[in-house]
Design an enzyme around this catalytic site. Structure first.
Site, PDB file in Angstrom:
ATOM      1  N   ASP A  54       0.855  -1.183   0.000  1.00  0.00           N
ATOM      2  CA  ASP A  54       0.000   0.000   0.000  1.00  0.00           C
ATOM      3  C   ASP A  54       0.895   1.238   0.000  1.00  0.00           C
ATOM      4  OD1 ASP A  54      -2.845   1.205   0.668  1.00  0.00           O
ATOM      5  OD2 ASP A  54      -1.429   2.170   2.027  1.00  0.00           O
ATOM      6  N   TYR A  59       3.413   9.480  -0.068  1.00  0.00           N
ATOM      7  CA  TYR A  59       4.384   8.771   0.759  1.00  0.00           C
ATOM      8  C   TYR A  59       5.795   8.773   0.164  1.00  0.00           C
ATOM      9  CZ  TYR A  59       0.079   6.712   2.711  1.00  0.00           C
ATOM     10  OH  TYR A  59      -1.155   6.511   3.251  1.00  0.00           O
ATOM     11  N   LYS A  89      -2.247   5.951  -4.501  1.00  0.00           N
ATOM     12  CA  LYS A  89      -3.314   6.936  -4.277  1.00  0.00           C
ATOM     13  C   LYS A  89      -3.062   8.261  -4.997  1.00  0.00           C
ATOM     14  CE  LYS A  89      -3.582   4.958   0.331  1.00  0.00           C
ATOM     15  NZ  LYS A  89      -2.226   4.390   0.310  1.00  0.00           N
ATOM     16  N   HIS A 122      -7.030   9.829  -2.311  1.00  0.00           N
ATOM     17  CA  HIS A 122      -6.442   9.767  -0.977  1.00  0.00           C
ATOM     18  C   HIS A 122      -7.311  10.440   0.089  1.00  0.00           C
ATOM     19  CE1 HIS A 122      -2.228   9.336   1.003  1.00  0.00           C
ATOM     20  NE2 HIS A 122      -3.182   9.087   1.870  1.00  0.00           N
TER      21      HIS A 122
END
Length: 311
Positions: A54, A59, A89, A122
């Site tokens: 994920d 990130y 995302k 997101h």
């Protein structure tokens, strides 16, 4: 090597296998651009048995995850790309109809793959900034045109760039809005869920509408008591509880031993008494953050906060 069970997820190819545990290699330092997860950590996770990763544009872990998958193929740890399930995302600064397609193409480039398994919005927010910077100034936070953005998400699936599409941090109200016009309904709603924030109403709604929950775990005194009595860790109790709720779990640990422990949640179960104790845990949601970093408070933010707090 551990074997992780699968459930099924709706996709452009009908139903597809969906590993019930994902490793989420994100950290505040990675989001801040200081340090991100190393490909070697992801490779170690693949060796242990993880097959679902994920990640997200925010990130800054797409590149190391992609590099690790390529190396795992070279080493023969996996035989094909299809053995790995990748979730990523759409970040809030690309939450415009004309920016969705370029955003997923950038994620595909970062990952070095031809398709994504699951692509999520997101947050139900729009940030008017080109680069990811924190904190987010109040004047840069805007309402999302969810119908337009969802059309962009549907285009991504129709073009074969992602097998499935979904949302993250969406309330029942916002999912209902999407369902009122969507040609392709969300396959997943990724939210915070754990024994001390059980989200029963939202979880029930998602199950009724085939929109799976996808979650993270926490700890508390009652969980420590149960863990001690069963000879398990608090994390294992929390993860087992989530598994028994029938949801997909996203966890975060880069420690090899903990990554192994987090997969040791099968072959045993919680008793009815233990489940009843967990059911009575007072509910407390963590402080409200975007990707672990705060943004300035405003009316749009407060509205989303209130929706997610609905019991």
């Amino acid at each position: 090597m551990a074997t992780i069970p699968y459930t099924m997820i709706s996709s452009s190819e009908g139903t597809r296998p969906f590993p019930v545990i994902a490793l989420g290699p994100a950290s505040e330092s990675g989001i801040a651009g200081i340090e991100t997860v190393a490909p070697s950590t992801v490779i170690e996770a693949i060796k242990i048995g993880y097959r679902h990763f994920d990640t997200a544009a925010l990130y800054q872990t797409e590149k190391p995850v992609g590099e690790a998958i390529a190396e795992a193929l070279r080493l023969g740890l996996i035989k094909s790309r299809s053995e790995i399930f990748i979730t990523t995302k759409l970040w809030c600064n690309s939450a415009d109809r004309h920016l969705v397609l370029p955003a997923i193409k950038q994620s595909l480039k970062n990952l070095g793959v031809d398709y994504i398994d699951l692509y999520l919005i997101h947050w139900p927010l729009k940030f008017n900034q080109e680069e990811i910077k924190f904190p987010i100034p109040n004047e840069q936070v805007a309402a999302i045109d969810i119908k337009a953005v969802w059309e962009g998400m549907e285009e991504c699936q129709n073009l074969g760039l992602t097998k499935s599409i979904g949302v993250s941090n969406f309330s029942i109200k916002r999912i209902k809005e999407i369902l009122s016009f969507a040609k392709i309904p969300p396959a997943v709603n990724q939210v915070e869920m754990n024994p001390v924030w059980q989200q029963k109403k939202l979880n029930g709604f998602c199950k009724e509408n085939n929109t799976w929950g996808h979650n993270r775990v926490m700890e508390c005194d009652i969980l420590q008591e149960i863990a001690k009595s069963k000879g398990k860790t608090v994390a294992q109790i929390s993860l087992r509880w989530l598994y028994e709720q029938g949801v997909i779990i996203a966890i975060k640990s880069f420690n090899t031993e903990r990554m192994k422990q987090n997969l040791d949640i099968f072959g045993w179960s919680l008793t009815e008494e233990e489940l009843n104790k967990i059911d009575q845990i007072p509910q407390h949601r963590r402080c409200y953050l975007i990707g672990g970093l705060a943004i300035e408070h405003n009316d749009i933010f407060a509205e989303i906060d209130a929706e997610l707090d609905e019991k």
